[in-house]
Scaffold this motif. Structure first.
Motif, PDB file in Angstrom:
ATOM      1  N   LYS A  84       0.834  -1.114  -0.027  1.00  0.00           N
ATOM      2  CA  LYS A  84      -0.134   0.047  -0.403  1.00  0.00           C
ATOM      3  C   LYS A  84       0.713   1.315   0.632  1.00  0.00           C
ATOM      4  N   VAL A  85       1.935   0.952   0.823  1.00  0.00           N
ATOM      5  CA  VAL A  85       2.824   2.188   1.537  1.00  0.00           C
ATOM      6  C   VAL A  85       3.805   2.754  -0.272  1.00  0.00           C
ATOM      7  N   LEU A  86       4.267   1.363  -0.399  1.00  0.00           N
ATOM      8  CA  LEU A  86       4.967   1.474  -2.048  1.00  0.00           C
ATOM      9  C   LEU A  86       4.062   1.444  -2.970  1.00  0.00           C
ATOM     10  N   LYS A  87       3.103   1.451  -2.940  1.00  0.00           N
ATOM     11  CA  LYS A  87       1.741   1.577  -4.303  1.00  0.00           C
ATOM     12  C   LYS A  87       2.653   0.416  -5.569  1.00  0.00           C
ATOM     13  N   CYS A  88       2.957  -0.830  -4.779  1.00  0.00           N
ATOM     14  CA  CYS A  88       3.587  -1.918  -5.486  1.00  0.00           C
ATOM     15  C   CYS A  88       2.832  -3.437  -5.703  1.00  0.00           C
ATOM     16  N   GLN A  89       2.988  -4.626  -6.374  1.00  0.00           N
ATOM     17  CA  GLN A  89       2.070  -5.587  -6.041  1.00  0.00           C
ATOM     18  C   GLN A  89       3.163  -6.468  -5.318  1.00  0.00           C
ATOM     19  N   PRO A  90       2.841  -7.790  -4.109  1.00  0.00           N
ATOM     20  CA  PRO A  90       3.285  -8.728  -3.601  1.00  0.00           C
ATOM     21  C   PRO A  90       4.526  -9.045  -4.691  1.00  0.00           C
ATOM     22  N   GLY A  91       4.418  -9.659  -5.907  1.00  0.00           N
ATOM     23  CA  GLY A  91       5.394 -10.195  -6.783  1.00  0.00           C
ATOM     24  C   GLY A  91       7.072  -8.886  -6.586  1.00  0.00           C
ATOM     25  N   ASP A  92       6.579  -7.386  -6.228  1.00  0.00           N
ATOM     26  CA  ASP A  92       7.315  -7.194  -5.897  1.00  0.00           C
ATOM     27  C   ASP A  92       8.365  -6.984  -5.063  1.00  0.00           C
ATOM     28  N   ILE A  93       8.193  -7.437  -4.209  1.00  0.00           N
ATOM     29  CA  ILE A  93       8.547  -7.626  -3.026  1.00  0.00           C
ATOM     30  C   ILE A  93       8.917  -8.995  -2.784  1.00  0.00           C
ATOM     31  N   LEU A  94       8.676 -10.539  -3.290  1.00  0.00           N
ATOM     32  CA  LEU A  94       8.930 -10.748  -2.868  1.00  0.00           C
ATOM     33  C   LEU A  94       9.377 -11.779  -4.120  1.00  0.00           C
ATOM     34  N   GLU A  95       9.820 -12.799  -3.963  1.00  0.00           N
ATOM     35  CA  GLU A  95      10.967 -13.261  -5.533  1.00  0.00           C
ATOM     36  C   GLU A  95      10.962 -15.088  -4.737  1.00  0.00           C
ATOM     37  N   TRP A  96      10.664 -15.985  -5.628  1.00  0.00           N
ATOM     38  CA  TRP A  96      10.628 -17.341  -5.092  1.00  0.00           C
ATOM     39  C   TRP A  96      12.240 -17.695  -6.152  1.00  0.00           C
ATOM     40  N   GLU A  97      13.366 -17.893  -5.086  1.00  0.00           N
ATOM     41  CA  GLU A  97      14.407 -19.172  -5.906  1.00  0.00           C
ATOM     42  C   GLU A  97      14.594 -19.977  -5.811  1.00  0.00           C
TER      43      GLU A  97
END
Length: 114
Positions: free
Chosen positions: A53-66
């Motif tokens: 909400k604060v960063l105006k982004c999607q969860p995929g912008d914060i989390l990444e599966w490796e």
């Protein structure tokens, strides 16, 4: 760890300092630092939602599966193999099928099983 938290990258790309993100989300500076340094054992959906909400982004912008190991990476090829096989079947090509393949049976009432 298979899921990476890319909070720092996303925060910096949006132009926020750790202090500003902490103030806007209601989390402590220490908590933000812990998450960004990979020392947090987990992140809640509530926290993820606040960050998005604060960063105006999607969860995929914060989390990444490796993938952790070779087995995880080879499992990803199943999707590609299926797409490749479908393209080959549509072209009528008789190329050899990949090792990891999803099989599809098409029933045509005029021709039986193909």
């Amino acid at each position: 760890m298979a899921v990476l938290v890319k909070l720092k990258n996303t925060r910096e790309a949006k132009g926020y300092s750790q202090n500003e993100l902490a103030r806007r989300t209601g989390y402590s500076l220490q908590n933000i630092q812990k998450i960004e340094q990979g020392r947090a054992a987990s992140i809640t959906f509530e926290a993820l939602g606040r960050f998005c909400k604060v960063l105006k982004c999607q969860p995929g912008d914060i989390l990444e599966w490796e993938p952790d190991d070779i087995d995880d990476k080879s499992d990803l090829s199943l999707v590609d193999d299926f797409a490749d096989d479908k393209a080959v079947a549509l072209k009528g090509d008789s190329q050899k099928r990949p090792k990891h393949q999803a099989h599809m049976i098409v029933i045509d009432s005029n021709k039986g099983v193909a």
